[in-house]
Design a protein around this motif. Structure first.
Motif, PDB file in Angstrom:
ATOM      1  N   ASP A 177      13.668   3.419  -2.232  1.00 27.19           N
ATOM      2  CA  ASP A 177      14.565   3.241  -1.086  1.00 27.19           C
ATOM      3  C   ASP A 177      14.284   4.290  -0.012  1.00 27.19           C
ATOM      4  O   ASP A 177      14.274   3.982   1.181  1.00 27.19           O
ATOM      5  CB  ASP A 177      16.030   3.308  -1.513  1.00 27.19           C
ATOM      6  N   GLN A 178      14.042   5.502  -0.451  1.00 26.94           N
ATOM      7  CA  GLN A 178      13.727   6.576   0.497  1.00 26.94           C
ATOM      8  C   GLN A 178      12.385   6.305   1.180  1.00 26.94           C
ATOM      9  O   GLN A 178      12.250   6.502   2.387  1.00 26.94           O
ATOM     10  CB  GLN A 178      13.691   7.926  -0.211  1.00 26.94           C
ATOM     11  N   ALA A 179      11.411   5.835   0.430  1.00 24.37           N
ATOM     12  CA  ALA A 179      10.101   5.515   1.007  1.00 24.37           C
ATOM     13  C   ALA A 179      10.225   4.396   2.034  1.00 24.37           C
ATOM     14  O   ALA A 179       9.606   4.453   3.106  1.00 24.37           O
ATOM     15  CB  ALA A 179       9.115   5.123  -0.094  1.00 24.37           C
ATOM     16  N   LEU A 180      11.031   3.394   1.741  1.00 26.75           N
ATOM     17  CA  LEU A 180      11.239   2.294   2.677  1.00 26.75           C
ATOM     18  C   LEU A 180      11.937   2.791   3.943  1.00 26.75           C
ATOM     19  O   LEU A 180      11.571   2.398   5.054  1.00 26.75           O
ATOM     20  CB  LEU A 180      12.046   1.171   2.021  1.00 26.75           C
TER      21      LEU A 180
ATOM     22  N   VAL B 112       9.211   5.276  10.800  1.00 27.54           N
ATOM     23  CA  VAL B 112       7.892   5.226  11.443  1.00 27.54           C
ATOM     24  C   VAL B 112       7.853   4.073  12.437  1.00 27.54           C
ATOM     25  O   VAL B 112       7.406   4.237  13.583  1.00 27.54           O
ATOM     26  CB  VAL B 112       6.756   5.091  10.399  1.00 27.54           C
ATOM     27  N   LEU B 113       8.316   2.929  12.023  1.00 31.74           N
ATOM     28  CA  LEU B 113       8.315   1.756  12.901  1.00 31.74           C
ATOM     29  C   LEU B 113       9.195   1.997  14.126  1.00 31.74           C
ATOM     30  O   LEU B 113       8.800   1.668  15.260  1.00 31.74           O
ATOM     31  CB  LEU B 113       8.782   0.531  12.117  1.00 31.74           C
ATOM     32  N   LEU B 114      10.359   2.576  13.940  1.00 36.00           N
ATOM     33  CA  LEU B 114      11.235   2.898  15.072  1.00 36.00           C
ATOM     34  C   LEU B 114      10.572   3.912  16.010  1.00 36.00           C
ATOM     35  O   LEU B 114      10.657   3.789  17.240  1.00 36.00           O
ATOM     36  CB  LEU B 114      12.584   3.432  14.573  1.00 36.00           C
ATOM     37  N   ALA B 115       9.893   4.890  15.453  1.00 38.60           N
ATOM     38  CA  ALA B 115       9.201   5.892  16.273  1.00 38.60           C
ATOM     39  C   ALA B 115       8.053   5.258  17.064  1.00 38.60           C
ATOM     40  O   ALA B 115       7.850   5.594  18.244  1.00 38.60           O
ATOM     41  CB  ALA B 115       8.684   7.031  15.394  1.00 38.60           C
TER      42      ALA B 115
ATOM     43  N   ASN C 224       0.822  -1.213   0.000  1.00 36.35           N
ATOM     44  CA  ASN C 224       0.000   0.000   0.000  1.00 36.35           C
ATOM     45  C   ASN C 224       0.851   1.256   0.000  1.00 36.35           C
ATOM     46  O   ASN C 224       0.520   2.236  -0.675  1.00 36.35           O
ATOM     47  CB  ASN C 224      -0.964   0.010   1.192  1.00 36.35           C
ATOM     48  N   ILE C 225       1.940   1.233   0.737  1.00 33.93           N
ATOM     49  CA  ILE C 225       2.848   2.385   0.757  1.00 33.93           C
ATOM     50  C   ILE C 225       3.375   2.634  -0.660  1.00 33.93           C
ATOM     51  O   ILE C 225       3.396   3.765  -1.135  1.00 33.93           O
ATOM     52  CB  ILE C 225       4.023   2.144   1.738  1.00 33.93           C
ATOM     53  N   ASP C 226       3.751   1.550  -1.334  1.00 34.12           N
ATOM     54  CA  ASP C 226       4.230   1.649  -2.707  1.00 34.12           C
ATOM     55  C   ASP C 226       3.157   2.244  -3.618  1.00 34.12           C
ATOM     56  O   ASP C 226       3.431   3.153  -4.403  1.00 34.12           O
ATOM     57  CB  ASP C 226       4.655   0.260  -3.202  1.00 34.12           C
ATOM     58  N   LEU C 227       1.928   1.746  -3.504  1.00 34.49           N
ATOM     59  CA  LEU C 227       0.833   2.256  -4.331  1.00 34.49           C
ATOM     60  C   LEU C 227       0.567   3.734  -4.062  1.00 34.49           C
ATOM     61  O   LEU C 227       0.350   4.512  -4.999  1.00 34.49           O
ATOM     62  CB  LEU C 227      -0.448   1.452  -4.093  1.00 34.49           C
ATOM     63  N   LEU C 228       0.583   4.124  -2.794  1.00 33.42           N
ATOM     64  CA  LEU C 228       0.342   5.526  -2.451  1.00 33.42           C
ATOM     65  C   LEU C 228       1.421   6.428  -3.031  1.00 33.42           C
ATOM     66  O   LEU C 228       1.123   7.486  -3.602  1.00 33.42           O
ATOM     67  CB  LEU C 228       0.278   5.695  -0.931  1.00 33.42           C
ATOM     68  N   HIS C 229       2.677   6.026  -2.903  1.00 34.77           N
ATOM     69  CA  HIS C 229       3.770   6.836  -3.450  1.00 34.77           C
ATOM     70  C   HIS C 229       3.697   6.880  -4.977  1.00 34.77           C
ATOM     71  O   HIS C 229       3.914   7.937  -5.573  1.00 34.77           O
ATOM     72  CB  HIS C 229       5.127   6.286  -3.013  1.00 34.77           C
TER      73      HIS C 229
END
Length: 177
Positions: free
Chosen positions: A137-140, A146-149, A122-127
């Motif tokens: 790579d930047q999106a990943l 986000v996960l670390l936060a 979904n992140i890929d589709l949104l971008h």
């Protein structure tokens, strides 16, 4: 994403409840996508999505989680029947939820990896919708952050359990999609 040393180190220090909480919050941040699907197709997937996340937080018994997993699996939209982009988002998110429920039941990291992979779809589709030439790579890396936060936020609340879905909303709100 769990193979990233920073994420792995932080994630493995969390107890099971807090691992579930982090991943539930990470899933919850895509709630808008399932709501858009429901609005477009007059389905009821959002309610099931919320119910499954809440049950996961309670670490419900295996039978209850298995029933919810089966309901989620039956609810996954077929993109041939629901061809709009919202159908693809909902499909990916519900598959991710199904894999997440597998993890909650078995604590097998493979379920978590599959869940994360579907969420990243979904992140890929949104971008891609915003820019066909986006930097994957930047999106990943943004998703790793986000996960670390989320893990840092959960670590600040040791011993505190989420008693309702509002807790997930509060944790994920800064990172909502």
């Amino acid at each position: 994403m769990l193979d990233d040393p920073r994420i792995n180190a932080a994630f493995t220090t969390l107890d099971l409840y807090h691992q579930v909480l982090v991943m539930a919050a990470y899933l919850y941040r895509q709630r808008r996508l399932i709501e858009a699907f429901d609005q477009l197709y007059a389905e009821q997937a959002t309610g099931l999505f919320i119910q499954a996340l809440y049950s996961a937080l309670l670490l419900d018994d295996d039978q209850a989680l298995q029933r919810l997993r089966q309901q989620v699996e039956q609810c996954i939209p077929d993109t041939e029947v629901y061809p709009a982009q919202e159908g693809a988002y909902a499909q990916n998110l519900l598959i991710a939820l199904m894999y997440f429920l597998d993890f909650v039941q078995t604590q097998d990291p493979a379920g978590l990896e599959r869940s994360l992979a579907m969420q990243l779809e979904n992140i890929d589709l949104l971008h891609y919708e915003q820019d066909e030439h986006y930097d994957a790579d930047q999106a990943l890396e943004q998703e790793r952050q986000v996960l670390l936060a989320l893990m840092a936020a959960v670590e600040k609340r040791p011993g505190k359990r989420c008693r309702d879905v509002q807790c997930l909303a509060d944790l994920s709100q800064p990172y909502s999609l």
